[in-house]
Enzyme design. Structure first.
Site, PDB file in Angstrom:
ATOM      1  N   ASP A   2      -4.802   3.250  -7.032  1.00 46.83           N
ATOM      2  CA  ASP A   2      -3.944   2.841  -7.515  1.00 46.83           C
ATOM      3  C   ASP A   2      -4.790   0.839  -8.084  1.00 46.83           C
ATOM      4  OD1 ASP A   2      -1.758   4.285  -7.287  1.00 46.83           O
ATOM      5  OD2 ASP A   2      -1.291   3.936  -5.236  1.00 46.83           O
ATOM      6  N   CYS A   3      -5.091   0.564  -7.039  1.00 49.18           N
ATOM      7  CA  CYS A   3      -5.374  -1.234  -7.639  1.00 49.18           C
ATOM      8  C   CYS A   3      -6.285  -1.072  -8.867  1.00 49.18           C
ATOM      9  CB  CYS A   3      -5.706  -1.543  -5.948  1.00 49.18           C
ATOM     10  SG  CYS A   3      -6.680  -0.651  -5.188  1.00 49.18           S
TER      11      CYS A   3
END
Ligand code: SF4
Ligand code: SF4
Lengths: 71, 413
Positions: free
Chosen positions: B136-137
């Site tokens: 996600d990051c």
């Protein structure tokens, strides 16, 4: 004809080729410790090629005037 | 007795008296160690040769969108990326996934990690390819770009083991064909012998008990400035020594670190060792402060006082067996010929004495010009008194539940 080419710029003067050459074509200059190549003495036996880790020797095949390889 | 501070003050004022380890031999010979210690402030050493345990940490800068690199290649050579998102370690001996290696024997190993490092230092663009699973990051999953040393955020030469104190002389006793080793090509019936050391110019041979070379010593590294960051891996100070304290086998090693951006390809060269693999030839120069008479005496060590063991690489070396066939001096080795059991054997080096001399004299010039101050070690390297020694790996077969591990199932499955 095959001919050995010595690239003096790539050479670091370790002398590993000298240990392989039984024809006196590669030798260590006693004054400077640098490696020297005497093309006239070279028999193109290729024994020094695998000994050079610095890519400073290679064998070339000379071409005849009509462009055919003469090995 | 002098201190580092006094010597550094003289360096700052360009008044330090600096000589190379080769020049120191005749100085001590003529004036004796006591007078030499008064006269000389620093002795410089140098060595240049293949040093396999080398590599570089590269921090590339973040991509947009960001990427947590899982697998990476530089000019096709795998770089280790299990460190952080965009930090990579390119090891000197790594070869491309598609290199035939020794399938066609002897392999030529034309390109690898050492050559990538040389290309970077030469200022050549290098292709970086990378893959990731995506998070996600760090959502980016693929990358193909050119990188150049000048654009990298950080590029640090990070060598776990360099500058062996002393080393074997390799011969081929038993094989009827040439053998291809990291000490070069060895012809049958001991037709040649190869070695790899700068002998009397070599850093640790001039400071055999590690009195001045320690963690924090500032050095010449690959044409730039570096530091001794730790004892090198396989540092083995406890082996046999001569009466003068010089080890008669491998012994000490150094872990070295330095900013790749200040280095020079004349002193960092990718090497292709036929039948063995790739590596990096590294130039290292270490200054030795002449703090007292004993150090002056030790820096005057000459090739005729340094012995190296002659080892059979056709069997004994890889089998961890046998005894050295002989012990020879570097004076004999550098003469081009040694004699073992009545047989005259041609010798050659993989290291370059010419380059080692250039390094010692470049470092001498830097110090004399006041541009290179000495770093006082914050900690000494372990000496013979430490009891530290090298062990062979005792192989143990793992079975389920036999080891404790943070991995569920005990580390085996
Ligand atoms: S082996 Fe190669 S680098 Fe070494 S002296 Fe010979 S030509 Fe030069
Ligand atoms: S090719 Fe043979 S003769 Fe020529 S320099 Fe090399 S080893 Fe010597």
């Amino acid at each position: 004809m095959q001919r050995l080419i010595w690239n003096s710029v790539r050479c670091v003067h370790c002398g590993a080729c000298v240990g392989q050459c039984s024809h006196g074509a590669f030798l260590v200059q006693s004054k400077t410790g640098e490696t020297a190549f005497r093309a006239n003495e070279c028999q193109a036996c290729k024994r020094c090629i695998p000994a050079c880790s610095y890519g400073a020797v290679e064998i070339t095949t000379e071409h005849t005037v009509d462009g055919n390889k003469s090995i | 007795m002098k201190t580092y501070q006094e010597i550094n003050e003289k360096i700052r004022k360009k008044m330090a008296v600096v000589v190379t380890a080769e020049e120191m031999i005749s100085i001590v010979d003529e004036s004796g160690p006591r007078k030499a210690a008064q006269k000389i402030d620093v002795v410089t050493t140098g060595t240049f040769g293949p040093m396999c345990s080398s590599g570089a940490i590269l921090s590339t800068g973040h991509t947009t969108p960001r990427m947590k690199i899982q697998k990476a290649w530089l000019n096709g050579v795998p770089a280790y990326s299990g460190i952080a998102a965009v930090d990579l370690y390119i090891g000197a001996t790594e070869i491309p996934d598609d290199d035939p290696a020794n399938e066609v024997f002897p392999g030529r190993f034309e390109y690898g990690g050492g050559h990538v490092i040389e290309d970077l230092v030469r200022g050549n663009d290098v292709v970086l390819e990378a893959k990731a699973y995506g998070t996600d990051c760090y959502p980016k999953k693929e990358l193909e770009t050119l990188v150049n040393l000048k654009d990298l955020n950080d590029a640090v030469l990070w060598n776990p083991r360099n500058a062996y104190q002393n080393y074997n002389v390799a011969v081929n006793v038993g094989s009827s064909r040439p053998i291809y080793t990291y000490l070069g090509v060895l012809q049958p019936r001991m037709a040649n012998a190869n070695y790899c050391s700068a002998g009397q110019l070599s850093p640790l041979l001039n400071d055999p008990h590690y009195r001045t070379i320690g963690i924090g010593t500032r050095i010449f590294l690959g044409g730039g400035v570096g530091y001794v960051s730790f004892a090198g891996t396989q540092h083995d100070p406890g082996g046999a020594r001569t009466g003068g304290g010089v080890p008669t086998g491998g012994a000490g090693t150094l872990a070295l670190t330095g900013d790749l951006k200040g280095m020079n390809a004349d002193y960092l060269r990718g090497v292709s060792i036929t039948g063995y693999g790739v590596s990096l030839a590294v130039g290292v120069g270490v200054p030795i402060p002449i703090l007292d008479e004993e150090i002056a005496r030790q820096t005057a060590v000459s090739d005729r006082e340094i012995f190296a063991p002659v080892v059979d690489y056709s069997h004994d070396y890889w089998n961890n067996s046998g005894e050295p066939l002989a012990s020879v001096t570097y004076e004999e080795l550098r003469s081009g010929q040694i004699e073992i059991v009545g047989k005259k054997i041609k010798t050659a080096a993989l290291s370059s004495h010419v380059k080692a001399r250039q390094i010692a004299s470049t470092l001498k010039n830097w110090i004399a010009a006041g541009t290179f101050a000495l770093g006082e070690p914050v900690e000494n390297l372990p000496g013979a008194e430490s009891g530290r020694s090298m062990k062979l790996l005792a192989e143990r077969k793992p079975c389920p539940g036999s080891v404790g591990s943070t991995r569920e199932g005990g580390g085996t499955r």
